[in-house]
Design a protein around this motif. Structure first.
Motif, PDB file in Angstrom:
ATOM      1  N   LEU A  74       0.820  -1.208   0.000  1.00  0.00           N
ATOM      2  CA  LEU A  74       0.000   0.000   0.000  1.00  0.00           C
ATOM      3  C   LEU A  74       0.855   1.260   0.000  1.00  0.00           C
ATOM      4  O   LEU A  74       0.516   2.248  -0.656  1.00  0.00           O
TER       5      LEU A  74
ATOM      6  N   HIS B 120      -4.792   1.739  -3.459  1.00  0.00           N
ATOM      7  CA  HIS B 120      -5.745   0.875  -4.164  1.00  0.00           C
ATOM      8  C   HIS B 120      -5.034  -0.228  -4.938  1.00  0.00           C
ATOM      9  O   HIS B 120      -5.512  -0.680  -5.981  1.00  0.00           O
TER      10      HIS B 120
ATOM     11  N   ALA C  18      -4.041  -3.600  -6.292  1.00  0.00           N
ATOM     12  CA  ALA C  18      -4.847  -4.804  -6.493  1.00  0.00           C
ATOM     13  C   ALA C  18      -4.266  -6.020  -5.774  1.00  0.00           C
ATOM     14  O   ALA C  18      -5.014  -6.850  -5.245  1.00  0.00           O
TER      15      ALA C  18
ATOM     16  N   THR D 168      -5.180  -5.885  -2.181  1.00  0.00           N
ATOM     17  CA  THR D 168      -6.591  -6.249  -2.048  1.00  0.00           C
ATOM     18  C   THR D 168      -6.769  -7.753  -2.119  1.00  0.00           C
ATOM     19  O   THR D 168      -7.522  -8.339  -1.332  1.00  0.00           O
TER      20      THR D 168
ATOM     21  N   ALA E 232      -5.661  -9.367   1.148  1.00  0.00           N
ATOM     22  CA  ALA E 232      -6.677  -9.176   2.183  1.00  0.00           C
ATOM     23  C   ALA E 232      -7.875 -10.084   1.931  1.00  0.00           C
ATOM     24  O   ALA E 232      -8.423 -10.683   2.861  1.00  0.00           O
ATOM     25  N   LEU E 233      -8.263 -10.232   0.676  1.00  0.00           N
ATOM     26  CA  LEU E 233      -9.389 -11.105   0.321  1.00  0.00           C
ATOM     27  C   LEU E 233      -9.064 -12.558   0.633  1.00  0.00           C
ATOM     28  O   LEU E 233      -9.896 -13.293   1.181  1.00  0.00           O
TER      29      LEU E 233
ATOM     30  N   ARG F 139     -12.721  -6.521   3.891  1.00  0.00           N
ATOM     31  CA  ARG F 139     -12.734  -5.050   3.842  1.00  0.00           C
ATOM     32  C   ARG F 139     -12.178  -4.417   5.109  1.00  0.00           C
ATOM     33  O   ARG F 139     -11.473  -3.421   5.051  1.00  0.00           O
TER      34      ARG F 139
ATOM     35  N   LEU G 225      -8.387  -4.552   5.014  1.00  0.00           N
ATOM     36  CA  LEU G 225      -7.856  -3.651   3.994  1.00  0.00           C
ATOM     37  C   LEU G 225      -8.015  -2.183   4.404  1.00  0.00           C
ATOM     38  O   LEU G 225      -7.083  -1.387   4.257  1.00  0.00           O
TER      39      LEU G 225
ATOM     40  N   ARG H 102      -4.949   0.398   5.063  1.00  0.00           N
ATOM     41  CA  ARG H 102      -4.904   1.676   4.342  1.00  0.00           C
ATOM     42  C   ARG H 102      -4.867   2.843   5.318  1.00  0.00           C
ATOM     43  O   ARG H 102      -4.100   3.798   5.135  1.00  0.00           O
TER      44      ARG H 102
END
Length: 137
Positions: A30, A36, A38, A41, A44-45, A53, A56, A60
């Motif tokens: 980050l 943002h 990818a 993300t 984290a997913l 979320r 993440l 952030r």
């Protein structure tokens, strides 16, 4: 101004626990590739599943809080580095529950503890995910 702690050397080993390494890589991605990113993300997913979320957003928020409140440059290694900088070690200590002393050394501003609060919230979320995902071996 250069400080004695402005070393880019990878003085410290990577964290031993999976959730701690996840936090380090998230922050590196980050900070280095944008809020943002990818790949951050997807990390984290993968770790958080449908609850990704929160992880993440907290990661952030920590990057933003450190950027806004730090009075010095915080040195991070590239995402694939095999060790940690001294600053990353301090960051991991803060995520692990370190107090104002750790925050003060990392940011040169012990009085503004906004980033410390965010780091502790991220640490709590990582602990929750580690327990849920059975990463406690």
């Amino acid at each position: 101004m250069a400080h004695s702690h402005d070393s880019t050397a990878l003085d410290l080993p990577l964290p031993a626990r999976r959730h701690q390494t996840l936090a380090l890589v998230l922050v590196r991605r980050l900070a280095g590739h944008g809020l943002h990113d990818a790949r951050a993300t997807m990390l984290a997913l993968d770790a958080g599943g449908t609850e990704f979320r929160r992880l993440l957003v907290l990661a952030r928020a920590l990057v933003v809080d450190l950027a806004r409140t730090s009075r010095r440059r915080i040195l991070l290694a590239p995402c694939c580095a095999a060790g940690m900088t001294r600053d990353e070690g301090l960051l991991m200590a803060m995520i692990g529950g370190g107090g104002l002393d750790v925050h003060g050394v990392l940011t040169d501003d012990a009085g503004c503890a906004i980033a410390m609060t965010t780091a502790h919230a991220l640490g709590d979320e990582l602990e929750r995910l580690a327990t849920r995902n059975d990463w406690r071996r």
